[in-house]
Write an enzyme that holds these catalytic residues in place. Structure first.
Site, mmCIF file in Angstrom:
data_model
loop_
_atom_site.group_PDB
_atom_site.id
_atom_site.type_symbol
_atom_site.label_atom_id
_atom_site.label_comp_id
_atom_site.label_asym_id
_atom_site.label_seq_id
_atom_site.Cartn_x
_atom_site.Cartn_y
_atom_site.Cartn_z
ATOM 1 N N TYR A 96 0.802 -1.003 -0.126
ATOM 2 C CA TYR A 96 0.096 0.080 0.295
ATOM 3 C C TYR A 96 0.711 1.268 -0.134
ATOM 4 C CZ TYR A 96 -4.135 -2.963 0.669
ATOM 5 O OH TYR A 96 -5.362 -3.449 0.545
ATOM 6 N N ASP A 246 -2.342 -33.101 8.061
ATOM 7 C CA ASP A 246 -4.146 -34.556 7.599
ATOM 8 C C ASP A 246 -2.974 -35.651 6.657
ATOM 9 O OD1 ASP A 246 -5.622 -32.668 8.552
ATOM 10 O OD2 ASP A 246 -5.636 -31.512 7.100
#
EC number: 5.6.2.2
Lengths: 361, 818
Positions: A96, A246
């Site tokens: 920004y 996982d």
């Protein structure tokens, strides 16, 4: 590690390189290792994967190249000023902030672009982003376990025990984990956990207390700070690291970046990767052995698995066997699927069995 | 209609009645019924069509007189009607011609002419006259001033709609300021709703007739529209040509046969048709004989071991000529016959005639007509085994093979066996041969004359018979092969073709002649009957009316369809003031006449839509259909007979030969467009690069000097390197690969270019090629002077991957886009 003034000098040196190239009548350019999968190599000495010999050149010869180098010049100025003033900013703030620069051509068009540029500068200068005082947006890991640390904060030194002085959420590491010092510990091993739900389950079940374990919450794909603290725990406290994620291709990549380093930050592998880290599960083998509830592999899962077979980081007998097995059974399971055997199954049965088999406990 | 009349005409009453009925349809009624076909279906359209017909006529008239056309068009509102005035500077029209030209439907000097002209049917301007008369009741007012006359002639003319005869209502002398020319004034019911089409028509006429000056005034215009001429060159004068044998139809042919002064077919063909000389006439006549008379089947004469003795048979047939002469004659005939592989009866007759002459000369005996005929009969029987009454020995019964087999069977067997596949059962082949021989023997006469279609039927019949009897099939191909085997060995008969008079009276014979003309190879018609605009002037016309950045044009060589030669030309204008929105503008012309209506039904539109314009750098949504962008595409088809979809002549019919040429012409012009657009694009990229780098690099230099705290570096050297660049760009067009090397630097560059290709390159423009295990290294070392460019080309079959590397130039100077 470099000091702040070293970091600033490195940046100015890079700008001086551009200056010299101009002055010699040449077109400025910057040479970087090619950052693709095919250009990472195993470094036998350190046991991590780093960039190979192939390089690409960002030259002001093309419009694109010239814009990149102009942005680099502006970013160098910004970082040098920031270091001068002992301030810090986030990667997103840099994106920004570029809007405020007086030159339209120098503004970043996306945050990926500014992130990449900062990585480029890290590689060329050999200084880490943290030493530029650039913070990532996401926070690093939380720690829970018998560990006493001292952290340098802007508000002075704090001594914190990561089990006794913290709430259920654990100790939140700072963006630059090199700001903390390990004072004392009673850790036998560290368990890096992918998901928040599983971390909470382990803490609730008292796994950290029972096994003298440091639970590190990876929060998905681990931030650099997380990987750095993991490496420091391993190196400085001399404890084994186990990664619990996982049972799908994306989680293997999480393990990969903890253990071997990521493609994008392969230049920092020696500083971030913990090659000794071991994968606990969920292994494809576990899906079969424990008869876990599973989802079928999607097309993108299959593609990801196949691309991992090509990934030099996964070219070991263990991974080839596991990935091929998974392609064969066509299934994937989450950590939470262990709950199908009861809430205590993971802490009473699964982890003890796996960690024992791996020789961690 | 011809066939309808020829069959019904036999019954007199009906024909009379029909003719009676036809007379009762007045020309007005005819017009009313057909006005949509003639382009007068609405007031708006009628006005455009009237202008179109009048302007076409005016252009033709001026050009024929060798005058640069200067045409004035005015449309005025007159009460409820519109008045249309067209003036030209043509030769004027004489008093005698005038009513015919403007007044009679279907009159026109060019109705039968094979010459490129705007009006082809002679129906246009008189239809306009009739339309104005029917809608406003006003006569056509015509002023004409032939060159050199001091005064002009003024006429008022109406058409008697009962008789289709023009009537002159007024005929007086008048004054006119034009030194020569024609002025026609028509008043008609109309409206200006088709203003756009009218303007398009006039503008497009100006595009395609750059030698004409046009001026249009109409109520909606404050200022007249003026179109100045772009050239003082008149279009090449066209030669009228005779019809081409491939282009006539049966009715026309019969008319020509009736009208000709030639006596023989050969003379007729050479006299009345283009591209027919003695040799071509002879081949047409040979083909005609084959169709009209049929060919004579030829048979093998007996071989040495045969028991059919030609000499004995001939000797038997000759009486009272003395032994020596008889023997000489008989042996002479037998010897010559044996020397032939195959013989037809006519050939045998010729042999007998020759031998008889010789023997007469040697012995002094006379062999008269009867003797010769007997000898031919006898020898023919010996050769073919056929009795005088047409029965073939041994061919009549299918049973025992005791009887001597007809020699025809053996001959037929050899041919059938040869013509059919080797897998055919021998018994079936033999049965086929026997069936054929039987049928040949039953042909009328002894000469075995048969036309090809009869032969086909006969073979089919025999095949069916065999199929029934033997359960062996002779399929389509086998039959065709058998027919061809016999036909190719049969002989064209020596009979003279019938005379022109008798063909003219015999519709079937005329049809045979037409077929013979069509099957004969004949040179394409000459093209001096065509006047293409030429690529140069196509471009000049576009340049004149469209302010564009780029123009290209192409004229194809003449081609032929159905006996009519034609030429296709195409032009493209691109960019500039041409509106960029929407699809391109398509200008269609036939014989220099703009086609305004029915764009969607036109072959030109179909062709444009079928071309992949993205290839040529124009936007084409969906990859087909009319392309978009600031472009005008013009297509001109010139022909002695332009095939339109209807009489109103608005759309070209889909004739494949013409469509192909249109496509080739358009592609030729489009290729130039493409290279222009490519060049423009690469220049644009270069300019853009220079602009951006020229801005960025100084800024970067400022920034690094700021950061390093040093004074601003001199960056001129770096800039110069980037700006003076050498570019290598790849273009792939179908199989052709082109590497374009452009040198924008101020020194000559010596490059080394290596292109690694995954398929074998051919047709190298120069350079060398090395095969390296399925990869080909193509190398060039071109020297490119400063500011110049080189094209390196080769061809590859199908898909290929390329990898180019360029050496010899500093990398900073190099932009590779390949």
């Amino acid at each position: 590690m470099t000091t702040e003034s070293d970091a600033r000098d490195e940046l100015i040196d890079l700008a001086a390189d551009f200056y010299d190239q101009f002055a010699a009548g040449n077109i400025p350019e910057m040479t970087l290792p090619t950052r693709t999968k095919s250009n990472i190599e195993y470094d036998t000495e350190s046991g991590v994967w780093t960039y190979g010999d192939r390089t690409s050149t960002r030259s002001a010869n093309s419009v694109r190249g010239a814009r990149k180098l102009l942005k680099a010049a502006y970013t160098i100025e910004f970082l040098a000023d920031q270091l001068d003033e002992d301030r810090s900013s986030t990667l997103r703030e840099l994106y920004y902030l570029s809007e405020s620069w007086d030159n339209d051509e120098a503004q970043f068009s996306s945050q990926d672009e500014s992130n990449d540029l900062v990585e480029d500068l890290e590689i060329v200068t050999g200084v880490t982003r943290e030493d530029f005082h650039m913070r990532p947006e996401e926070s690093g890991a939380t720690l829970m376990g018998p560990l006493l640390i001292r952290e340098q904060t802007r508000r002075g030194e704090r001594e914190i025990h990561c089990q006794e002085d913290v709430g259920a959420g654990g100790y939140q590491i700072p963006n630059n984990p090199d700001m903390i010092e390990f004072l004392d510990d009673d850790i036998d091993f560290a368990l890096a956990v992918e998901t928040g739900g599983m971390r909470d389950r382990l803490v609730e079940n008292g796994f950290d207390e029972e096994y003298n374990c440091l639970v590190i919450h990876l929060k998905g794909q681990p931030a650099r700070a997380t990987r750095r603290i993991t490496k420091r725990v391993h190196d400085e406290l001399d404890v084994p690291i186990a990664v619990f994620a996982d049972g799908d291709p994306w989680s293997y990549r999480i393990y990969g970046s903890v253990a071997y380093g990521s493609i994008k930050s392969a230049h920092l592998s020696k500083y971030l990767a913990t090659p000794e880290a071991q994968f606990v599960g969920i292994q494809p083998e576990d899906i079969v052995e424990y008869d876990l509830p599973a989802d079928p592999l999607s097309d993108s899962d299959v593609n990801a698995l196949e691309s991992e077979l090509d990934d030099p980081r996964f070219q070991t007998d263990y991974w080839e066997e596991q990935i091929e097995l998974q392609l064969d059974i066509g299934k994937k399971s989450e950590q939470q699927s262990l709950a199908s055997r009861g809430l205590d199954f993971v802490t009473d049965t699964y982890l003890p069995e796996r960690l024992d088999a791996m020789g961690v406990i | 209609m011809t066939s309808f009349q020829s069959t019904i005409g036999d019954e007199e009453g009906i024909a009379e009645e029909l003719a009676e009925g036809q007379r009762e349809i007045s020309i007005a009624e005819f017009f009313e019924k057909n006005k949509h076909m003639l382009g007068f279906d609405s007031g708006a359209r009628g006005l455009v069509t009237a202008v179109k017909e009048a302007v076409d006529n005016a252009l033709d008239a001026t050009e024929e007189a060798g005058v640069l056309p200067d045409i004035y068009i005015e449309i005025e509102e007159v009460g409820d009607y519109y008045r249309l005035v067209i003036e030209d500077n043509g030769p004027g029209i004489t008093k005698e011609q005038l009513p015919k030209v403007f007044g009679k439907l279907l009159y026109g000097s060019r109705f039968h002419a094979r010459e490129q002209s705007r009006g082809q049917q002679g129906i246009g301007i008189s239809a306009a006259v009739l339309y104005s008369q029917l809608t406003s009741g006003q006569p056509a007012k015509i002023t004409s001033r032939p060159k050199g006359q001091s005064r002009a002639q003024y006429f008022e003319l109406i058409i008697d709609t009962d008789t289709n005869e023009p009537e002159i209502k007024a005929d007086e002398e008048t004054t006119w300021d034009r030194p020569h020319g024609t002025r026609i004034e028509l008043e008609m019911e109309a409206n200006m709703r088709a203003r756009q089409q009218l303007h398009d028509y006039v503008k497009h006429t100006a595009v395609v007739n750059p030698h004409a000056r046009l001026e249009l005034r109409e109520p909606g215009l404050d200022e007249p529209l003026k179109f100045e001429r772009a050239t003082d060159e008149l279009p090449a004068e066209t030669e009228e040509i005779r019809p081409h044998p491939h282009g006539v139809e049966l009715g026309a042919l019969i008319k020509m046969l009736e009208a000709t002064e030639s006596y023989s077919v050969s003379g007729f063909l050479q006299e009345e048709f283009t591209r027919v000389g003695k040799k071509t006439a002879d081949s047409v006549i040979d083909n005609f004989r084959d169709v009209y008379y049929g060919r004579e089947l030829a048979w093998s004469p007996p071989r040495a071991h045969d028991d059919r003795d030609v000499a004995a048979a001939v000797a038997d047939a000759v009486a009272n000529k003395g032994k020596a002469a008889t023997t000489a004659f008989a042996e002479g005939v037998a010897e010559t016959v044996a020397g032939n592989d195959r013989l037809s009866r006519s050939e045998l007759a010729a042999i007998v005639g020759n031998v008889a002459e010789n023997v007469e000369g040697d012995t002094g005996k006379t062999f008269g007509g009867t003797v010769r005929e007997n000898a031919v009969d006898a020898a023919w029987r010996a050769i073919t085994g056929v009795d005088a009454d047409g029965d073939a020995a041994g061919a009549a019964d299918d049973g025992d093979g005791d009887d001597a087999e007809s020699p025809l069977v053996a001959d037929a067997y050899a041919l059938v066996d040869d013509a059919t596949s080797t897998r055919k059962d021998d018994a079936a082949v033999r049965a086929m041969a026997e069936a054929l021989a039987r049928r040949f023997a039953n042909l009328d006469g002894e000469a075995f004359r048969i036309a090809r279609d009869d032969l086909e039927r006969l073979v089919a019949d025999a095949a069916n018979f065999v199929a029934e009897q033997r359960d062996a099939t002779f399929g389509e191909t086998a039959r065709e092969n058998v027919v061809e085997a016999f036909w190719s060995r049969a002989r064209t008969v020596p009979d003279d073709p019938p005379k022109v008079k008798s063909i003219a009276g015999d519709r079937d014979a005329a049809a045979d002649l037409l077929e013979a003309m069509r099957t004969t190879d004949i040179l394409a018609p000459p093209t001096d009957c065509l006047a293409p605009i030429t690529a140069e002037l196509v471009e000049a016309g576009l340049r004149k009316e469209y302010d564009a950045d780029f123009y290209a044009a192409a004229t194809r060589d003449a081609e032929v369809h159905g006996g009519d030669p034609f030429i296709v030309e195409a032009g493209i204008a691109y960019g500039g003031e041409i509106p960029a929105e929407g699809s391109v503008e398509l200008l269609r012309f036939a014989n220099r006449v703009p086609l305004v209506y029915q764009r969607g039904a036109c072959a030109t539109t179909d062709v444009i839509k079928s071309i992949g314009w993205r290839n040529y750098g124009l936007d084409q949504p969906g990859g087909s259909g009319l392309p978009n962008g600031p472009a005008v595409i013009s297509i001109h088809v010139a022909s002695t007979n332009v095939p339109f979809t209807s009489e109103s002549k608005d759309a070209l019919a889909n004739v494949p030969a013409i469509e192909d040429e249109i496509e080739l012409a358009v592609r030729e012009a489009a290729r130039e467009l493409k290279s222009y657009l490519n060049k423009r694009r690469s220049m644009q990229q270069r300019r853009e690069k220079q602009d951006v780098l020229g801005k960025i690099l100084p800024e970067m230099a400022d920034k690094v000097s700021e950061v390093t705290g040093r004074s601003r570096p001199d960056i001129d050297g770096a800039l110069a390197r980037i700006m003076n660049n050498v570019s290598v760009e790849r273009e792939v067009d179908g199989e052709t690969v082109t590497l374009v090397v452009e040198n924008h630097s101020d020194v000559n560059e010596q490059l080394e270019i290596t292109d690694i290709v995954s398929a074998e390159p051919t047709d190298l423009s120069d350079g060398t090629v090395v095969d390296m295990d399925g990869e080909w290294f193509v190398q060039w070392k071109p020297e490119v002077p400063s500011g110049d460019e080189r094209e390196l080309t080769y061809a590859v079959d199908g898909e290929a991957d390329f990898e180019v590397s360029v050496g010899g130039v500093e990398t900073e100077k190099l932009t590779v886009n390949a």
